[in-house]
Design a protein around this motif. Structure first.
Motif, PDB file in Angstrom:
ATOM      1  N   ALA A 198      -3.135  -2.413   2.188  1.00 40.16           N
ATOM      2  CA  ALA A 198      -3.771  -3.367   1.067  1.00 40.16           C
ATOM      3  C   ALA A 198      -3.916  -2.674  -0.333  1.00 40.16           C
ATOM      4  CB  ALA A 198      -5.142  -3.690   1.572  1.00 40.16           C
ATOM      5  N   ASP A 199      -3.811  -3.168  -1.373  1.00 39.63           N
ATOM      6  CA  ASP A 199      -4.185  -2.589  -2.677  1.00 39.63           C
ATOM      7  C   ASP A 199      -5.581  -2.065  -2.775  1.00 39.63           C
ATOM      8  OD1 ASP A 199      -5.750  -4.508  -3.801  1.00 39.63           O
ATOM      9  OD2 ASP A 199      -3.962  -5.713  -4.181  1.00 39.63           O
ATOM     10  N   GLU A 202      -8.374  -4.777  -3.268  1.00 38.63           N
ATOM     11  CA  GLU A 202      -8.395  -5.497  -1.915  1.00 38.63           C
ATOM     12  C   GLU A 202      -9.404  -4.720  -0.599  1.00 38.63           C
ATOM     13  OE1 GLU A 202      -5.823  -7.766   1.809  1.00 38.63           O
ATOM     14  OE2 GLU A 202      -4.707  -6.568   0.140  1.00 38.63           O
ATOM     15  N   SER A 797      -2.883  -4.955   4.223  1.00 38.83           N
ATOM     16  CA  SER A 797      -2.935  -5.937   3.490  1.00 38.83           C
ATOM     17  C   SER A 797      -2.978  -7.200   4.518  1.00 38.83           C
ATOM     18  CB  SER A 797      -1.577  -6.144   2.627  1.00 38.83           C
ATOM     19  OG  SER A 797      -1.802  -7.725   1.820  1.00 38.83           O
TER      20      SER A 797
END
Length: 1012
Positions: A198-199, A202, A797
């Motif tokens: 996940a970035d 996020e 993510s």
């Protein structure tokens, strides 16, 4: 509170030795028969084809589900046709009525089971009208199982967790925590790769909402994006775990299990004060109270040595049961209902076992007989509450936390002083010679009839018969024996009509609201016509004064002294009587008695809880003494000092103020109920008596008389639940935490770890986390959460690759990050936080935020929804008044339970009402207007304002497509409001701010905002 060092030592003492991975195991063979059976099993195994070896058949995984699907309905724990049950191994290996063994280990052809499941339609099992024939695959599984020696293991949840060897995986570098290796090993077997990471935005939003239930601020987002150090993620987690809002977020989860509410339930659903318990839960989570201590304090905090006020508050967990204050209800019936609820809640919250059904019969799928339910019920059946409308017993909780220590000191000292007085009274009463009084006249107001009877010992008693009237006033004229010439004290004994049954089937109780006494003496100056202050027949009543009323209970709902005062409270057994009761009334001065004198008692009895049968003495007897020790007692320095100390301490405690919280208190030993089996679950049909104990499935039970160090039975039970000897508590707890983070538990059925529930998707992960939680992490919820949210599994993510959309739509394989809609409380809290309206004050009485007009009304209720003012209306959802019959509407719309019963899992729904509530709820509109204000203050450009509003809500700027849509919405709204300014007056006051408020409302309803 126990120190961390002391806790670690106790945990080390309780820790169970487990075989490390790879340790040799010795088989203990106990008999020649066992050796023979073992050899048959080996021979049968080696005779099978490679694909049919015993290792290929697991009873719990392969065979038990066949029995559950096809056999249990007729041959289970409830119905056992032909004496056969597939729940109990000994029944399956026994000889059936046809004279053939049901299952002969190692010999499929000699097993009656296979003969019947493969028979023709007329003889086959299950019969055609009970279900379809077993498929070939099921029959083959049964055959391989029998050939392998019919190995029988317990259901997986009742097998102790083991430390699995860390598996080899395709990409060791991906793993950040040990649990990641088990997850990746499963993905490797499935031919899958984990999802992309996940970035930062996020992950930050996800972990903030998961740990404290609130979104990150823009400053927190920017700080995290700027922090490129290796431990940046860990520092965020540590900050969140230290936040005072952590306890609020995780308390909301526990309160569902605790069926916490601010109302009593049932039809009237009157409000009651429970919020100090809610605040205790918040404090416990914030302090990272070890989960085993958290368990013991809620189930038996009152029984702990040197229990603190917080320990007593914690016991309100089991006072969250509904109270029926309806007129005409039976307090004993609903007290029993409450205890039954406590049994089921204890097992669901800590064990994940469907224990409730055993109330009426043996468990359908587990080897737990009917009687075991009541053995466990006996742990919880001796508490002092009686389903009274005032929820007694209650604890005064000081407003000021700094007074908790002194308040507890006072309570402990008062309890000691009162125990000493009751013990002294009991000892003195036992040593006293009492002379029975003979009834000369016994009358009552209303239709109540009083009848003298002579018992088996020759003593005369007064029985109440016929229709009993409310507010009955007994007038008794009692003659002393001829040898009594002086009276120092009067004794009143009230007994159950059937003393043998009453301890387990309580009878209606009594309350003496007031007792007055007069001595009827001869007065020759009085004629038969009577005169002022005189009775007929030449008698004159001389009033007697009582200086002390000494009861037989140290912690009564009402002090015996109240019997001497003119009000409705007083000494008694309310609402039920289970054991003989005793009251001693000491005269202020001894009174001389001559032959022919009589004692007249006037006894008012005005109590009738819940408008049901009035509480009057059903069977009573009276006696007096001339023992001077009772008179001397009034002048005894120890007695007078104790009475003075009690008065001073009561006054000091009362001065502290604070709400009255229903809590658990144990009945005094001499007054404790006994528990029996309820035949077929009917509380009116009592069977054999039982002692406290655990189901045999779980090993030896804490006995009724617990060994030294374990404490009373309820405390021993609580300690067992929270010990390493219990194989379910840690599993259930970590599974619940996993469910909160990932949207679905490793065991999907959080409420059911039994055979009717789902098997774990990752058994090795569940075992690893359960052992780590209970042993390595010393039951620390925060340390467990830290490892979970820093794991590579959690940091994936949430994007769904196309190949997984159909193959694993529910993410059971964990090939991507978690994604779920916010809970009912979090949807509201998130909007308040984004808008800047959120009040962050911790704890206190519940708030009543705005809601649509009229929804607060309920039938037969005087409770009014008075909308909170000022900052109180913007408090977090955990503080919203929770009324069972009328849950706050926006929360109910988003699947919040009523909390009438324990709720282990909220099932997420998706309905049109949810969209309507999110768009039109009064709080959502206020939040949209406030967010518009923040957007206006950020820039002079509408474009930049909208971008800023989106960043406030999601942590990131909108995509080009989203921005175009929001700008178009703004332009259309602005045009409409300018064309009709009256519309904007209803929203934000002017067209410009109203248009932004409409856009803000849309932003608050974006999928990216209400999910995480």
């Amino acid at each position: 509170m126990q120190s961390a060092g002391d806790h670690a030592k106790r945990r080390q003492a309780l820790r169970r030795e487990r075989l490390p991975t790879g340790s040799p195991v010795r088989l203990a063979v106990r008999s020649p028969a066992a050796i023979g059976g073992f050899l048959v099993s080996i021979i049968a195994t080696t005779a099978l084809a490679p694909g049919d070896r015993a290792s290929d058949v697991d009873f719990g995984r392969d065979v038990r589900p066949i029995f559950n699907r096809h056999c249990i309905a007729c041959h289970g724990g409830v119905k056992q046709s032909s004496g056969l049950s597939f729940v109990y191994r000994n029944r399956v290996l026994a000889t059936g009525r046809a004279g053939k063994p049901i299952v002969r280990p190692g010999d499929p052809s000699g097993s009656f089971l296979l003969e019947r499941v493969t028979a023709g339609d007329d003889d086959r099992m299950p019969p055609a009208d009970h279900g379809p024939r077993l498929g070939e695959e099921d029959v083959a599984t049964l055959r391989r199982w029998i050939a392998a020696g019919a190995p029988w293991n317990e259901h997986w949840a009742f097998v102790p967790p083991v430390r699995h060897a860390i598996p080899e995986v395709s990409d060791p570098a991906w793993c950040r925590e040990t649990l990641d290796a088990f997850v990746l090993h499963r993905l490797d077997r499935e031919g899958l790769r984990p999802g992309a990471g996940a970035d930062r935005v996020e992950w930050l939003r996800r972990v903030s909402l998961d740990l404290i239930g609130l979104p990150p601020s823009l400053d927190e987002v920017e700080d995290f994006l700027a922090d490129r150090s290796p431990d940046a993620h860990a520092r965020v987690v540590d900050r969140l775990l230290a936040s005072p809002h952590f306890g609020e977020r995780w308390a909301a989860v526990w309160l569902d299990l605790a069926r916490y509410a601010d109302s009593q339930g049932y039809e009237k659903d009157n409000l009651r004060t429970m919020w100090p318990y809610r605040d205790w839960v918040i404090r416990a989570f914030n302090a990272d109270m070890p989960f085993d201590d958290f368990t013991v304090r809620q189930l038996a905090g009152d029984l702990l040595p040197d229990a603190t006020l917080d320990d007593i508050i914690a016991t309100a967990f089991h006072r969250n049961t509904p109270t029926n204050a309806e007129g005409g209800t039976d307090d004993e019936e609903f007290r029993v209902t409450a205890v039954i609820d406590r049994v089921g809640t204890t097992w669901e919250a800590w064990q994940g076992v469907t224990f409730k059904c055993i109330q009426c019969h043996a468990h359908p799928y587990l080897p737990v007989p009917h009687e075991d339910y009541y053995r466990f019920m006996a742990f919880l059946n001796t508490t002092a509450d009686w389903d009274l409308s005032d929820d007694a017993p209650r604890l005064a909780v000081p407003w000021d936390l700094s007074l908790f220590g002194r308040a507890r000191e006072i309570d402990r000292e008062l309890a000691r002083l009162r125990r000493d007085e009751v013990a002294g009274t009991a000892r003195r009463a036992e040593e006293t010679k009492w002379s029975p009084l003979s009834p000369v006249r016994a009358e009552s107001t209303g239709q109540t009839q009083l009848v003298p009877r002579t018992n088996d010992q020759g003593a005369v008693e007064i029985w109440t018969e016929g229709t009993v009237s409310h507010d009955s006033r007994f007038t008794l004229e009692l003659a002393p024996p001829p040898d009594v010439r002086r009276i120092t004290a009067l004794r009143i004994d009230v007994l159950p009509r059937d003393p043998r049954r009453a301890p387990h089937s309580p009878e209606l109780g009594f309350v003496l609201s007031e007792v007055k006494a007069e001595l009827l003496v001869d007065d020759p100056t009085v004629t038969a016509s009577g005169g002022t202050g005189s009775d007929a027949d030449g008698e004159k009543p001389v009033p007697l004064s009582f200086a002390a009323a000494l009861g037989d209970e140290s912690e009564p709902f009402s002090d015996a002294t109240a019997t001497l005062e003119p009000h409705t409270a007083g000494w008694g057994a309310k609402p039920r009587i289970t054991h003989p009761r005793r009251l001693v009334l000491v005269l202020a001065r001894p009174v001389a008695v001559d032959a022919g004198h009589r004692l007249r008692l006037t006894i008012r009895q005005e109590d009738a809880p819940n408008d049901m049968m009035p509480l009057v003495m059903g069977r009573s007897r009276y006696s007096v003494t001339s023992d001077e020790r009772w008179t001397a007692l009034l002048r005894d320095p120890e007695f007078t000092e104790r009475r003075g100390a009690i008065a001073r301490l009561v006054a000091e405690r009362r001065a502290m103020g604070g709400p009255l919280l229903p809590v658990v208190a144990e009945q005094e030993p001499s007054l404790r109920r006994r528990t029996t089996v309820f035949v077929r679950g009917n509380w009116l049909d009592k069977g054999a008596p039982v002692e406290p104990g655990l189901p045999g499935l779980f090993g030896d039970a804490p006995p009724g008389d617990a060994p030294p160090g374990d404490g009373p039975p309820r405390l021993a039970m609580a300690r067992w639940l929270a010990s390493s000897d219990n194989i379910l508590t840690a599993r259930v707890a970590v599974n619940r935490i996993w469910n909160q983070l990932f949207g679905t538990g490793l065991v999907e059925t959080l409420e059911d770890f039994g055979p009717s529930g789902q098997r774990p998707s990752h058994p090795e992960v569940l075992d690893f986390l359960a052992l780590r939680f209970g042993d390595d992490l010393d039951w620390s919820v925060k340390r467990l959460l830290r490892e979970l949210v820093l794991s590579a599994t959690y940091r994936q993510s949430a994007r769904v690759p196309a190949e997984l959309a159909d193959r694993d739509p529910d993410n059971r394989l964990l090939a991507r990050g978690p994604r779920k809609r916010l809970s009912a409380e979090m949807i509201r809290d998130n909007a308040l936080a984004v808008s800047g309206l959120l009040t962050r004050r911790i704890g206190g009485p519940p708030a009543m935020p705005p809601q649509p007009e009229g929804l607060g009304r309920a039938a037969r209720s005087s409770v009014e929804w008075k909308t909170s003012t000022g900052t109180e209306r913007y408090r977090r959802g955990v503080y919203t008044l929770w009324r069972r019959s009328n849950v706050y509407p926006s929360m109910a719309t988003f699947d919040a339970p009523s909390r009438l019963v324990c709720t282990a899992r909220r099932v997420t729904t998706n309905t049109p009402l949810q969209a309507l509530a999110a768009l039109n709820d009064p709080v959502q509109i206020e939040c949209a207007v406030a967010l518009a204000g923040r957007m206006l203050a950020a820039s002079d450009s509408d474009r930049e304002r909208i971008v800023h509003g989106h960043r406030l809500a999601t942590g990131r700027a909108p995509s080009r497509a989203d921005l175009r849509s929001l700008l178009a919405l703004h332009a259309a709204a602005l045009e409409a409001y300018r064309a009709d300014p009256a519309l904007s007056e209803q929203l934000a006051g002017d067209p410009g701010k109203s248009a932004l408020a409409l856009v803000a409302n849309a932003i608050l309803n974006l999928d990216a905002v209400i999910t995480r």
